[in-house]
Design an enzyme around this catalytic site. Structure first.
Site, PDB file in Angstrom:
ATOM      1  N   CYS A 146       0.782  -1.234   0.000  1.00  0.00           N
ATOM      2  CA  CYS A 146       0.000   0.000   0.000  1.00  0.00           C
ATOM      3  C   CYS A 146       0.820   1.294   0.000  1.00  0.00           C
ATOM      4  O   CYS A 146       0.500   2.210  -0.776  1.00  0.00           O
ATOM      5  CB  CYS A 146      -1.010  -0.013   1.140  1.00  0.00           C
ATOM      6  SG  CYS A 146      -0.611  -1.047   2.546  1.00  0.00           S
ATOM      7  N   ARG A 183       7.693 -11.148   4.994  1.00  0.00           N
ATOM      8  CA  ARG A 183       7.373 -10.952   6.402  1.00  0.00           C
ATOM      9  C   ARG A 183       8.167 -11.947   7.229  1.00  0.00           C
ATOM     10  O   ARG A 183       8.265 -13.118   6.877  1.00  0.00           O
ATOM     11  CB  ARG A 183       5.864 -11.136   6.643  1.00  0.00           C
ATOM     12  CG  ARG A 183       5.018 -10.095   5.922  1.00  0.00           C
ATOM     13  CD  ARG A 183       3.531 -10.263   6.141  1.00  0.00           C
ATOM     14  NE  ARG A 183       2.779  -9.295   5.361  1.00  0.00           N
ATOM     15  CZ  ARG A 183       1.445  -9.246   5.283  1.00  0.00           C
ATOM     16  NH1 ARG A 183       0.718 -10.135   5.968  1.00  0.00           N
ATOM     17  NH2 ARG A 183       0.846  -8.332   4.550  1.00  0.00           N
ATOM     18  N   GLN A 225       1.184 -11.067  -3.571  1.00  0.00           N
ATOM     19  CA  GLN A 225      -0.234 -10.776  -3.434  1.00  0.00           C
ATOM     20  C   GLN A 225      -0.806 -10.270  -4.761  1.00  0.00           C
ATOM     21  O   GLN A 225      -0.132  -9.538  -5.490  1.00  0.00           O
ATOM     22  CB  GLN A 225      -0.470  -9.700  -2.380  1.00  0.00           C
ATOM     23  CG  GLN A 225      -0.279 -10.154  -0.944  1.00  0.00           C
ATOM     24  CD  GLN A 225      -0.601  -9.039   0.021  1.00  0.00           C
ATOM     25  OE1 GLN A 225      -0.099  -7.933  -0.105  1.00  0.00           O
ATOM     26  NE2 GLN A 225      -1.438  -9.317   1.011  1.00  0.00           N
ATOM     27  N   ASP A 250      -2.488  -7.780  -5.219  1.00  0.00           N
ATOM     28  CA  ASP A 250      -2.844  -6.645  -4.386  1.00  0.00           C
ATOM     29  C   ASP A 250      -3.435  -5.519  -5.221  1.00  0.00           C
ATOM     30  O   ASP A 250      -3.002  -5.266  -6.341  1.00  0.00           O
ATOM     31  CB  ASP A 250      -1.606  -6.141  -3.640  1.00  0.00           C
ATOM     32  CG  ASP A 250      -1.954  -5.560  -2.289  1.00  0.00           C
ATOM     33  OD1 ASP A 250      -3.149  -5.495  -1.971  1.00  0.00           O
ATOM     34  OD2 ASP A 250      -1.029  -5.185  -1.553  1.00  0.00           O
ATOM     35  N   HIS A 263      -5.393  -1.393  -4.864  1.00  0.00           N
ATOM     36  CA  HIS A 263      -5.818  -0.271  -4.038  1.00  0.00           C
ATOM     37  C   HIS A 263      -6.672   0.660  -4.884  1.00  0.00           C
ATOM     38  O   HIS A 263      -6.313   0.991  -6.015  1.00  0.00           O
ATOM     39  CB  HIS A 263      -4.620   0.473  -3.462  1.00  0.00           C
ATOM     40  CG  HIS A 263      -3.839  -0.358  -2.498  1.00  0.00           C
ATOM     41  ND1 HIS A 263      -2.769  -1.142  -2.886  1.00  0.00           N
ATOM     42  CD2 HIS A 263      -4.006  -0.577  -1.167  1.00  0.00           C
ATOM     43  CE1 HIS A 263      -2.296  -1.790  -1.829  1.00  0.00           C
ATOM     44  NE2 HIS A 263      -3.033  -1.474  -0.784  1.00  0.00           N
ATOM     45  N   LYS A 271     -12.566  -4.143   7.757  1.00  0.00           N
ATOM     46  CA  LYS A 271     -12.509  -4.881   6.505  1.00  0.00           C
ATOM     47  C   LYS A 271     -13.642  -5.887   6.406  1.00  0.00           C
ATOM     48  O   LYS A 271     -14.201  -6.316   7.419  1.00  0.00           O
ATOM     49  CB  LYS A 271     -11.174  -5.612   6.366  1.00  0.00           C
ATOM     50  CG  LYS A 271     -10.868  -6.582   7.495  1.00  0.00           C
ATOM     51  CD  LYS A 271      -9.479  -7.199   7.350  1.00  0.00           C
ATOM     52  CE  LYS A 271      -9.128  -8.074   8.548  1.00  0.00           C
ATOM     53  NZ  LYS A 271      -7.808  -8.725   8.411  1.00  0.00           N
ATOM     54  N   HIS A 324      -8.151  -0.953   0.369  1.00  0.00           N
ATOM     55  CA  HIS A 324      -7.178  -2.027   0.169  1.00  0.00           C
ATOM     56  C   HIS A 324      -7.966  -3.280  -0.209  1.00  0.00           C
ATOM     57  O   HIS A 324      -8.904  -3.641   0.501  1.00  0.00           O
ATOM     58  CB  HIS A 324      -6.396  -2.322   1.447  1.00  0.00           C
ATOM     59  CG  HIS A 324      -5.723  -1.138   2.060  1.00  0.00           C
ATOM     60  ND1 HIS A 324      -4.361  -0.992   2.109  1.00  0.00           N
ATOM     61  CD2 HIS A 324      -6.230  -0.037   2.681  1.00  0.00           C
ATOM     62  CE1 HIS A 324      -4.049   0.137   2.735  1.00  0.00           C
ATOM     63  NE2 HIS A 324      -5.170   0.731   3.093  1.00  0.00           N
TER      64      HIS A 324
END
Length: 640
Positions: free
Chosen positions: A333, A362, A380, A382, A384, A464, A510
């Protein structure tokens, strides 16, 4: 008189204080026998709980989810009771309910082994036969600490000292065993007949590696024997489907000590990955996402501004160069906000949707790593969405429709929805959180979707929606998510020019549909038991010759299939065709083509579908059309 309102709206009158158990008895002997606990004015309580004023009361049995949880928690105490009788010097720590069962952590003088589990189970069964009453007691805090220290239960004493002042200290006694617990519990050990101990593991006290390593015993418990038998059968099937086992058998990937939590993808595994990624790329394109790519490493100062450093630094891999400190991104993000900030944005540009197959790292504890499901390096899908407050509802609503389509195409047809609300550690004002949580609930309600609330389980920057998939074994997987974030864009200076020429901060949504690519592929492998539908299969078809005389023809067929866009390979090994078919079947291929002298002379192929189905002889063009129709409709072999 005391008036009790039952779940069906019926009312019962009692002359004086009455226990929940007595209320159950007054309704009927059958209910009284099945009763495990009660719910009074929405709060779970023991059957011995006295109702002293007008109240709503429900009787909890093993048919209720709460009843099953109570059985499992009470069985954890039953197991602890048995352990204490077998190992008197053992110290008892914590034993919560988990999905499908429970565990309890112990400090024991010697390592437990799997051979100990049947012995503990036998003692548990003996305690069940004794049908020992389970009695709640409320203690003075100081006296409770003194008591547990006096019997050598120092962990229990420590737990009590950590309980906030003013909270009730409740203990549960069953025979010679006393344990600290909020409850409620079943009325006696005779209610706990259906249980099984599953495995032993290690766990640090309070999850801190600086503390003692405790021994954790996992178990399962059920209201009915047939339910437990069905669960154990499911576990047996899950073992056969384990993605780590199938990954090795199907030559998809491997792990090794030199790269803990990281994956070595083999050609077939990477082919599967590419099918998933390319499909998701078409989703990006079809739904107005612009694909971007942000750096892997960003300066620590950016993570401090975003709020990740204070909340997440222990899980971040860090490095330094030329007296500057950096972190590998654990999420994408902040990088996407930098792309948004790279030029002046207008309200006319919104909603602006970015998507990235972002590689993240991570620093997960080594003990938590689990095949593809829990790794240190992952990618991911991912995305946004930068939007105005007025656009939140429509964006969340459309996103849910998109998620449903994607999951359906991958073969997941059962989805549940949960709204995770503000955690204790968070950034932002409560009024903003109110607005964000309401937007997510409105999005689901406007689509007529039922959902559950997960109190306190939102991200530190926003609430979320979680999308939970149920696989072919009935297991639930939390996969996709969409999060409303009023915080991070402002912290990182994101702005757009509003219609009145003022500067405003966009809302950031997100979203991830499949989440970690690695984890999702692990889910796919287990859901399909390695038998991927043709559109996903790393190898869609293998061509096997009967004798060497057809080797050239088999290779020519493979060339034609590849030219048509199919993933094909030839099996030209010496050996009987029955052996080759058996070996190829173990690879779980959608189709096997057999070519002998007749097929070669006619320019055709004999088609076998997965599961040993003989589809007969057809032309190569007919077969190509068959597979392409499978791929187009994303159906599995044998589906119409």
């Amino acid at each position: 008189m005391i008036s009790v309102t039952l779940p069906d709206g019926a009312k019962r009158e009692y002359e004086a204080s009455v226990t929940v158990g007595e209320i159950a008895q007054s309704i009927g002997a059958g209910l009284a026998k099945a009763a495990l606990a009660g719910k009074v004015n929405g709060h779970l309580v023991d059957l011995s709980f006295p109702v002293k004023e007008d109240s709503t009361v429900a009787i909890i049995t093993g048919k209720d989810k709460e009843g099953l949880d109570i059985i499992r928690h009470s069985t954890s105490h039953l197991m602890s009771h048995a352990v204490k009788q077998l190992f008197p010097r053992a110290q008892v720590t914590i034993g919560p309910v988990i999905e499908n069962g429970f565990y309890y952590d112990f400090s024991i003088e010697r390592p437990l082994t799997l051979e100990d589990l049947p012995v503990i189970e036998k003692r548990m069964d003996e305690l069940v036969k004794q049908d020992i009453p389970i009695v709640r007691e409320e203690w003075d805090r100081t006296e409770a600490v003194k008591f547990f220290n006096s019997i050598g239960e120092h962990y229990k004493a420590e737990i009590i000292e950590s309980i906030p002042e003013g909270e009730t200290i409740s203990l549960y006694r069953q025979g010679d065993y006393v344990d600290l617990c909020r409850g409620p519990h079943v009325p006696s050990t005779g209610k706990l007949k259906v249980h099984k101990l599953m495995k032993i593991a290690g766990a640090y006290w309070r999850g801190d590696s600086n503390n003692e390593m405790l021994q954790r015993i996992y178990g399962t418990a059920w209201a009915k024997k047939e339910d437990m038998e069905a669960y154990l059968k499911m576990l047996e099937e899950a073992e056969k489907r384990d993605h780590r086992r199938l990954g090795k058998e199907l030559d998809l990937f491997h792990f090794q000590e030199e790269a803990p939590g990281l994956i070595f993808w083999h050609p077939k595994g990477w082919a599967l990955w590419q099918q998933v990624e390319q499909y998701m790329r078409t989703i990006y394109q079809d739904y107005g996402y612009q694909e971007v790519k942000a750096p892997q490493i960003l300066d620590r100062s950016l993570w401090e501004k975003s709020g990740h450093w204070s909340k997440y630094k222990d899980n971040m891999f860090t490095t330094e160069s030329e007296n500057r400190y950096y972190a590998l991104k654990p999420m994408n993000c902040p990088g996407h906000i930098q792309i948004f900030n790279s030029e002046v944005r207008s309200y006319r540009d919104l909603p602006l949707r970015y998507g990235e197959f972002g590689a993240c790292h991570r620093n997960e504890p080594s003990g938590s790593l689990h095949g593809l499901m829990r790794v240190r390096g992952f990618t991911q899908d991912d995305g946004h969405i930068f939007c105005t407050e007025d656009q939140i509802l429509s964006e969340c609503t459309e996103y849910t429709k998109l998620v449903q389509k994607v999951y359906d195409n991958f073969g997941f047809h059962d989805i549940s929805y949960k709204v995770a609300t503000r955690p204790e550690k968070r950034i932002g004002e409560d009024a903003t959180w109110d607005k964000a949580e309401r937007a997510l609930m409105d999005a689901l309600e406007s689509a007529g979707i039922a959902y559950d609330i997960l109190p306190g389980e939102g991200a530190f920057y926003g609430p979320k929606i979680e999308y939970h998939l149920r696989d072919s074994l009935g297991r639930s997987w939390q996969c996709g998510t969409i999060q409303v974030d009023f915080q991070m864009p402002g912290r990182l200076g994101a702005e757009y020019v509003a219609e009145d020429n003022s500067r405003k901060t966009p809302v950031m949504l997100h979203r991830a549909i499949i989440g970690s690519m690695e984890r999702f592929i692990g889910m796919l492998i287990e859901h399909h038991a390695g038998q991927m539908p043709p559109w996903l299969a790393p190898v869609q078809v293998a061509v096997a010759n009967i004798t060497d005389d057809q080797a050239d023809y088999a290779q020519e067929v493979v060339r034609m299939l590849k030219k048509a866009g199919l993933r094909a390979e030839a099996d030209l090994r010496n050996g009987k065709i029955t052996y080759k078919i058996r070996e190829l079947s173990l690879q779980k291929l959608p189709y096997i083509l057999v070519v002998g002298a007749k097929e070669k002379s006619e320019g055709k192929v004999a088609v076998r579908a997965r599961g040993g189905k003989d589809l007969g002889v057809m032309s190569i063009d007919e077969f190509i059309a068959l597979v392409k129709e499978d791929v187009k409709k994303r159906r599995n072999v044998g589906e119409i």
